[in-house]
Write a protein that holds these residues in place. Structure first.
Motif, mmCIF file in Angstrom:
data_model
loop_
_atom_site.group_PDB
_atom_site.id
_atom_site.type_symbol
_atom_site.label_atom_id
_atom_site.label_comp_id
_atom_site.label_asym_id
_atom_site.label_seq_id
_atom_site.Cartn_x
_atom_site.Cartn_y
_atom_site.Cartn_z
ATOM 1 N N VAL A 1 0.831 -1.215 0.000
ATOM 2 C CA VAL A 1 0.000 0.000 0.000
ATOM 3 C C VAL A 1 0.865 1.266 0.000
ATOM 4 O O VAL A 1 0.478 2.297 -0.576
ATOM 5 N N ALA A 2 2.070 1.196 0.586
ATOM 6 C CA ALA A 2 2.958 2.375 0.545
ATOM 7 C C ALA A 2 3.356 2.666 -0.905
ATOM 8 O O ALA A 2 3.385 3.829 -1.341
ATOM 9 N N ALA A 3 3.653 1.609 -1.663
ATOM 10 C CA ALA A 3 3.992 1.797 -3.079
ATOM 11 C C ALA A 3 2.766 2.262 -3.860
ATOM 12 O O ALA A 3 2.858 3.125 -4.741
ATOM 13 N N LEU A 4 1.610 1.705 -3.499
ATOM 14 C CA LEU A 4 0.380 2.071 -4.195
ATOM 15 C C LEU A 4 0.038 3.544 -3.970
ATOM 16 O O LEU A 4 -0.448 4.230 -4.878
ATOM 17 N N ASP A 5 0.312 4.040 -2.769
ATOM 18 C CA ASP A 5 0.080 5.468 -2.500
ATOM 19 C C ASP A 5 0.856 6.318 -3.502
ATOM 20 O O ASP A 5 0.363 7.342 -3.999
ATOM 21 N N ILE A 6 2.067 5.901 -3.804
ATOM 22 C CA ILE A 6 2.897 6.653 -4.752
ATOM 23 C C ILE A 6 2.365 6.487 -6.180
ATOM 24 O O ILE A 6 2.238 7.458 -6.934
ATOM 25 N N ILE A 7 2.028 5.258 -6.536
ATOM 26 C CA ILE A 7 1.527 5.000 -7.897
ATOM 27 C C ILE A 7 0.248 5.795 -8.155
ATOM 28 O O ILE A 7 0.083 6.429 -9.193
ATOM 29 N N ARG A 8 -0.669 5.756 -7.205
ATOM 30 C CA ARG A 8 -1.954 6.456 -7.413
ATOM 31 C C ARG A 8 -1.731 7.966 -7.583
ATOM 32 O O ARG A 8 -2.344 8.596 -8.449
ATOM 33 N N ASP A 9 -0.873 8.544 -6.778
ATOM 34 C CA ASP A 9 -0.608 9.985 -6.928
ATOM 35 C C ASP A 9 -0.039 10.285 -8.310
ATOM 36 O O ASP A 9 -0.351 11.314 -8.916
ATOM 37 N N ARG A 10 0.794 9.390 -8.808
ATOM 38 C CA ARG A 10 1.361 9.620 -10.144
ATOM 39 C C ARG A 10 0.283 9.430 -11.210
ATOM 40 O O ARG A 10 0.224 10.206 -12.174
ATOM 41 N N GLU A 11 -0.581 8.426 -11.026
ATOM 42 C CA GLU A 11 -1.663 8.226 -12.005
ATOM 43 C C GLU A 11 -2.585 9.435 -12.060
ATOM 44 O O GLU A 11 -3.216 9.697 -13.073
ATOM 45 N N ARG A 12 -2.678 10.157 -10.935
ATOM 46 C CA ARG A 12 -3.624 11.276 -10.857
ATOM 47 C C ARG A 12 -2.947 12.627 -10.973
ATOM 48 O O ARG A 12 -3.562 13.669 -10.771
ATOM 49 N N GLY A 13 -1.647 12.581 -11.291
ATOM 50 C CA GLY A 13 -0.950 13.807 -11.668
ATOM 51 C C GLY A 13 -0.689 14.796 -10.558
ATOM 52 O O GLY A 13 -0.668 16.011 -10.798
ATOM 53 N N VAL A 14 -0.489 14.317 -9.326
ATOM 54 C CA VAL A 14 -0.117 15.236 -8.247
ATOM 55 C C VAL A 14 1.311 15.722 -8.511
ATOM 56 O O VAL A 14 2.204 14.912 -8.747
ATOM 57 N N PRO A 15 1.543 17.041 -8.508
ATOM 58 C CA PRO A 15 2.913 17.516 -8.760
ATOM 59 C C PRO A 15 3.856 16.967 -7.700
ATOM 60 O O PRO A 15 3.429 16.664 -6.589
ATOM 61 N N ARG A 16 5.123 16.869 -8.056
ATOM 62 C CA ARG A 16 6.088 16.367 -7.081
ATOM 63 C C ARG A 16 6.307 17.410 -5.974
ATOM 64 O O ARG A 16 6.031 18.596 -6.156
ATOM 65 N N PHE A 17 6.866 16.966 -4.879
ATOM 66 C CA PHE A 17 6.892 17.709 -3.614
ATOM 67 C C PHE A 17 7.342 19.173 -3.720
ATOM 68 O O PHE A 17 6.702 20.073 -3.177
ATOM 69 N N ASN A 18 8.463 19.428 -4.398
ATOM 70 C CA ASN A 18 8.997 20.792 -4.366
ATOM 71 C C ASN A 18 8.092 21.767 -5.119
ATOM 72 O O ASN A 18 7.829 22.877 -4.657
ATOM 73 N N GLU A 19 7.586 21.351 -6.264
ATOM 74 C CA GLU A 19 6.657 22.212 -7.005
ATOM 75 C C GLU A 19 5.335 22.302 -6.254
ATOM 76 O O GLU A 19 4.685 23.359 -6.258
ATOM 77 N N PHE A 20 4.940 21.229 -5.607
ATOM 78 C CA PHE A 20 3.738 21.217 -4.770
ATOM 79 C C PHE A 20 3.846 22.343 -3.735
ATOM 80 O O PHE A 20 2.939 23.154 -3.565
ATOM 81 N N ARG A 21 4.992 22.417 -3.042
ATOM 82 C CA ARG A 21 5.173 23.475 -2.040
ATOM 83 C C ARG A 21 5.144 24.856 -2.689
ATOM 84 O O ARG A 21 4.521 25.782 -2.162
ATOM 85 N N ARG A 22 5.809 24.988 -3.820
ATOM 86 C CA ARG A 22 5.805 26.312 -4.471
ATOM 87 C C ARG A 22 4.389 26.699 -4.868
ATOM 88 O O ARG A 22 3.974 27.840 -4.718
ATOM 89 N N GLN A 23 3.648 25.736 -5.400
ATOM 90 C CA GLN A 23 2.281 26.037 -5.825
ATOM 91 C C GLN A 23 1.410 26.472 -4.651
ATOM 92 O O GLN A 23 0.525 27.296 -4.794
ATOM 93 N N TYR A 24 1.647 25.893 -3.478
ATOM 94 C CA TYR A 24 0.828 26.190 -2.302
ATOM 95 C C TYR A 24 1.336 27.392 -1.501
ATOM 96 O O TYR A 24 0.805 27.691 -0.434
ATOM 97 N N GLY A 25 2.390 28.057 -1.983
ATOM 98 C CA GLY A 25 2.864 29.224 -1.241
ATOM 99 C C GLY A 25 3.748 28.862 -0.070
ATOM 100 O O GLY A 25 3.671 29.504 0.988
ATOM 101 N N LEU A 26 4.579 27.851 -0.237
ATOM 102 C CA LEU A 26 5.607 27.535 0.754
ATOM 103 C C LEU A 26 6.953 27.555 0.050
ATOM 104 O O LEU A 26 7.023 27.347 -1.172
ATOM 105 N N LYS A 27 8.007 27.754 0.822
ATOM 106 C CA LYS A 27 9.326 27.874 0.186
ATOM 107 C C LYS A 27 9.815 26.512 -0.284
ATOM 108 O O LYS A 27 9.616 25.490 0.364
ATOM 109 N N GLN A 28 10.506 26.539 -1.399
ATOM 110 C CA GLN A 28 11.076 25.313 -1.958
ATOM 111 C C GLN A 28 12.276 24.845 -1.123
ATOM 112 O O GLN A 28 12.873 25.620 -0.386
ATOM 113 N N LEU A 29 12.640 23.587 -1.284
ATOM 114 C CA LEU A 29 13.884 23.068 -0.728
ATOM 115 C C LEU A 29 14.920 23.075 -1.850
ATOM 116 O O LEU A 29 14.574 22.936 -3.032
#
Ligand code: HEM
Length: 961
Positions: A727-755
């Motif tokens: 299920v840990a791997a599936l959590d990652i697969i499903r997010d990719r199937e549904r096009g969730v941006p990767r973490f750093n862009e996710f933070r930038r999009q939400y108004g948090l500073k990048q790493l």
């Protein structure tokens, strides 16, 4: 609890605050900083996405609100408010003070400053992060008929389509307006919550997004910035999800023979043992609570399955540098992954290329590259209990002798007065279920069933019936009194208590249970999840407001509402400030009273004539605000709720029939899934399970802390060689199937500073060389191993969401020199990234990135729901129901003794639900202030996270850990 947010945010109130503030400041240096901060004035709301507030403040502001410590960590990517005075435990109070006092001392400045920062974030999240996938986005950008997009209130796409059973009733082709039976109660499929937008939030509507459409589905490479960000390093199975799971998510075991990959020892022996990292102040009841909630809010699956097509699930490659090389058999054996795992592909609603349009010289997409549907209602309507479509409704069984009640059956011979309240019946073969749900308790949403879900479904079925019984007692007491309920078809006809039919009472009970659940979540679960003073205040503000009348701040707020918002014609401005004004009275109940000359933010005032009328659609619907974008949860919200790490592998089972402080057995959670949950519940009883899950700590949401049983979960629906899934791997697969941006862009999009590198994950507040810091550095090295590095190219611009501090565009080198080997930090899956955020505000069981998603969406699911705003009225809930929700049950409010964390507190709503429906828990609950805090924990003086048992629980083995 007269907090300052109104004063802080709203310029007109500033003189009230600042005079007193300057007079009572502590350290001289801080005073100077405060003076300079004030002279600088308050920041304006950003006009452009790239200039938004990122949770970082100036050195003067940091010093004024948190002294040197706050200044010291300004360079980190994480929000500054976490380092303000009094935002942590007692040690965070300013020197010489022990408690949070007034707004004017250092602690007060810290707390008020934190609330101010959080409110800025909410305002800008509302402004920059709403992206609807159902066809309204173009209007949001362009506006319609001279009205700015964020001020639009109705949409073509939210009309019922021809063929919908309610089509004619709402007006067919003409203007659509829900009326009559359709607006009385919560409808099965969620239509007509907003009476002018019947389809909003209904079952089957597309998930929204909180990120720019162009940033979704980065591995498709359709967008140049995404290609620049990730090169050709990404695909559905690259980096390999099972390798990520095994390296970064597996719980290390000190005694693997006693854990057996989460299966424990034979006979559930008490010396079974699975190590897991424990959250200090969050229990297993809290873990299952949130699974219970998510089943109400969203589901991508249909009747517990996805598409018929099966896809591979990883365990094929691992990354070396930037290259993915095949795994050797020896590596597979060492990792313990399974290359034979397959899973059913995710449903996709729409994958044709989206249209684009140009507005003011800029091109926009009309939706994300692909969309998916929410297969339950998006409303907080307890649909997991009551249903969201016809098949799910048919799974819900009503008491054949009293259709106002849910059916509960005798299922035990145990002692305990709660046992008389009974249990949910089991599915019959004729019920509309899929094979894997056979043997489970009958309920609307039966998927991924476990002991925790069995517990909550039984508990709230009992609560439903308890409400019905209490209502009937009220009928006996006052049969001829007006119960407040009205039929919109005959609004002038008084309905007396004795007139309420069983069918009506069932629906009233559903409204009450849904509101009670929302209240538990907002005022009890969330403050324990985010265990510090700013979030306690902010969370309660969503329900009941920050400013409690009668003081100067309230007066200022009222004036400003009238003068600025109430008469503003500028839609953009209105949408922007709305949330600020709502934090005065609270979101819950907004618009449920209408007084002459007052705006929507008027507080309940029994001394005034309430003009609210069921015959006026503007009153019925007037409290909702969708901020120009129809409400549904965004895909990103689902991603940050992948909280599987909260679940332990083994439940430490206690029994109140003997000594409740003895752990009798260790029961594997996997032995309590699906039908086995029902057996376990009935065999051992609600009280014992509540006691066990209430005492035991949840897992902490961090790396290498995933339940082992979920990495090896047998899923009956999978016709694969292994029949299992990680299920840990599936959590990652499903997010990719549904096009969730990767973490750093996710933070930038939400108004948090990048790493800028993996090293940024380390908590700089920990001393170098300390064991905790060393452990973080070990995990950071693993992140680098799993995601790799590449030689950067400074000519590649990677985002438009933010800019560098000096205003230049962000490129692939993230500030390092062109050609440097840099970490593939851009590739980190979001679900991995937030687990790796070791730097968190005090008491946070989640990361700041997750909080950012919640700030926006937790507010919106209240703001958008008529039954939590303008229709929280006796006409729908009855007087008895309104009182039940307001007081946490019958017989008036009950108060806790003392002042936990400095506040007068009502006995919390879940504690009251437990006491009512599982009364044998009374002795165990006596000292419990929040039902989600481990029941035997000493809470200490001020937001202590120390793991220390209460004196009366000292003999409990959990206390000795
Ligand atoms: C015994 C406990 C649990 C089991 C057996 C379980 C199992 C699963 C499985 C098999 C999936 C994947 C479905 C798919 O995409 O094919 C899933 C998804 C998910 N789980 Fe769990 N889970 C458990 C506990 C939890 C908890 C405590 C949470 C906390 C919020 C949670 C949140 C989620 C979410 C958000 C999803 C995604 C749902 C969606 O895609 O719509 N689960 N779970």
């Amino acid at each position: 609890m007269r907090r300052l947010i109104a004063c802080s945010v709203l310029g007109a109130a500033l003189p009230l605050v600042l005079g007193g503030c300057a007079a009572t400041m502590g350290a001289a240096q801080d005073q100077v900083a405060c003076a300079r901060m004030m002279a600088g004035g308050f920041r304006v709301i950003a006009a452009e996405r790239t200039s938004r507030f990122l949770g970082k403040v100036s050195a003067d502001t940091a010093r004024c609100r948190g002294g040197e410590r706050a200044v010291q960590f300004r360079a980190s990517p994480y929000v500054d408010w976490a380092n303000y005075w009094a935002a942590g435990d007692a040690a965070s109070n300013s020197p010489g003070s022990t408690a949070v006092g007034t707004h004017f001392d250092a602690n007060g400045r810290g707390i008020d400053g934190a609330l101010l920062d959080l409110e800025y974030q909410r305002i800008e999240l509302i402004k920059f992060n709403l992206f609807d996938n159902s066809g309204t986005y173009r209007e949001y950008v362009e506006g319609r008929g001279g009205v700015a997009g964020p001020a639009l209130k109705t949409w073509e796409a939210m009309r019922l389509p021809p063929g919908h059973p309610g089509y004619e009733a709402v007006g067919g082709q003409g203007e659509q307006l829900c009326r009559g039976e359709l607006i009385r109660f919560r409808t099965l499929d969620g239509t007509c919550n907003d009476i002018r937008n019947p389809l909003m939030g209904a079952t089957g509507q597309p998930f929204a997004r909180n990120v720019e459409f162009e940033s979704t589905f980065p591995d498709l490479g359709r967008d140049e910035l995404a290609r620049n960000r990730h090169g050709d390093r990404l695909s559905l199975l690259r980096p390999d999800p099972q390798v990520i799971s095994r390296k970064l998510f597996t719980r290390t075991q000190s005694q693997p023979g006693k854990c057996h990959a989460g299966e424990g020892l034979p006979g559930d022996a008490a010396d079974g043992h699975c190590d897991y990292k424990k959250a200090p102040a969050f229990n297993v009841l809290a873990a299952f609570w949130i699974q219970f909630m998510t089943h109400d809010w969203f589901s991508h699956l249909e009747e517990g399955h996805n598409q018929p097509t099966m896809i591979a699930a990883g365990c094929a490659t691992q990354r070396r540098g930037s290259v993915d090389a095949p795994l050797t058999p020896a590596e597979i054996a060492q990792l313990g992954c399974r290359s034979g795992d397959r899973v059913d592909a995710a449903y996709i609603a729409e994958d044709r290329a989206p249209n684009a349009f140009v507005f003011q010289g800029r091109e926009y997409l009309t939706r994300a590259y692909k969309t998916t549907r929410n297969n339950v209602t998006a409303w907080w309507d307890a649909s997991q209990l009551y249903g969201y479509d016809e098949p799910s409704r048919r799974r819900v069984k009503r008491d054949p002798t009293d259709p106002a009640k849910l059916e509960l059956v005798p299922a035990s011979s145990r002692a305990g007065n709660g046992e008389a309240a009974r249990y949910l019946p089991v599915f019959e073969p004729t019920d509309p279920i899929n094979a894997q749900w056979a043997g489970q308790e009958a309920t609307a949403f039966p998927d991924n069933w476990s002991i925790g879900l069995s517990f909550y479904h039984n508990l709230f079925a009992r609560e439903h019936n308890a409400f019905v019984v209490a209502f009937r007692e009220q009928v006996v007491r006052t049969p001829d009194a007006d119960c407040g309920l009205r039929n919109p078809a005959h609004p002038g006809v008084v309905i007396r208590y004795r007139d309420v039919t069983a069918a009506e009472l069932f629906e009233v009970a559903r409204l009450v249970i849904a509101a009670e659940i929302a209240k538990i979540h907002t005022t009890e679960w969330t403050p324990q999840l985010l265990y510090d003073e700013p979030l306690y205040l902010a969370s309660n503000a969503n329900w009941s407001g920050l400013v409690h009348g009668g003081d100067a701040a309230s007066a200022a707020l009222a004036t400003i509402v009238l003068n600025n918002f109430g008469r503003s014609n500028d839609g953009r401005q209105s949408a922007q400030w709305y949330s600020v004004f709502a934090s005065g009275p609270g979101i819950f109940g907004l618009g449920s009273h209408v007084y002459a000359g007052n705006g929507i933010f008027a507080r309940y005032d029994p001394g005034k004539t309430d003009l609210w009328s069921l015959e006026n659609p503007q009153h019925v619907n007037g409290g909702v605000n969708h901020f120009g974008s129809p409400f549904n949860f965004p895909e990103e919200f689902v991603s940050v709720y992948r909280l599987h790490a909260l679940v332990p592998d083994l439940i430490e089972y206690r029994d109140r029939d003997g000594d409740p402080k003895v752990v009798r057995s260790k029961i594997p959670v996997v032995e309590t899934v699906r039908g086995k949950a029902t057996e376990a519940m009935r065999a051992r009883g609600m009280a014992n399970w509540a006691l066990s899950m209430g005492q035991q700590r949840a897992g902490s949401l961090t790396l290498q802390n995933h339940p082992q049983f979920l990495q090896n979960l047998a899923l009956p629906r999978l016709p694969s060689a292994t029949g299992r899934i990680d299920v840990a791997a599936l959590d990652i697969i499903r997010d990719r199937e549904r096009g969730v941006p990767r973490f750093n862009e996710f933070r930038r999009q939400y108004g948090l500073k990048q790493l800028r590198s993996f090293d940024d994950f380390a908590d700089q507040r920990l001393p170098r060389g300390s064991p905790a810091r060393a452990e973080q550095e070990r995990l950071i090295a693993l992140l680098r191993e799993v995601y790799g590095q590449h030689r950067c190219d400074a000519s590649k611009i990677i985002t438009t969401a933010q800019r560098n501090d000096e205003g230049t565009r962000i490129n692939d080198c993230l500030g390092y020199a062109d050609g440097t080997m840099v970490d593939n930090i851009e590739d980190v899956d979001t679900v991995v990234g937030w687990h790796a955020e070791f730097t968190r505000p005090h008491g946070f069981a989640i990361s700041e990135t997750q909080l950012q998603v919640f700030i926006l969406n937790a507010s919106r699911r209240l703001f958008s729901d008529r039954f939590f705003t303008s229709s929280f009225r006796p006409e729908f809930y009855t007087h008895f129901g309104v009182q039940w929700v307001t007081d946490n049950g019958p017989y008036g409010k009950m108060m806790e003794q003392g002042r936990p964390n400095g506040h007068e507190m009502e006995v919390s709503p879940l504690k009251r639900v437990l006491l009512r429906n599982v009364p044998e828990l009374q002795p165990e609950l006596e000292h419990v202030v929040n039902a989600f805090d481990p029941w035997g924990r000493e809470r200490g003086a001020y937001y202590s996270l120390q793991w220390k048992p209460r004196p009366d629980a000292a003999s409990d083995p959990a206390g000795r850990e």
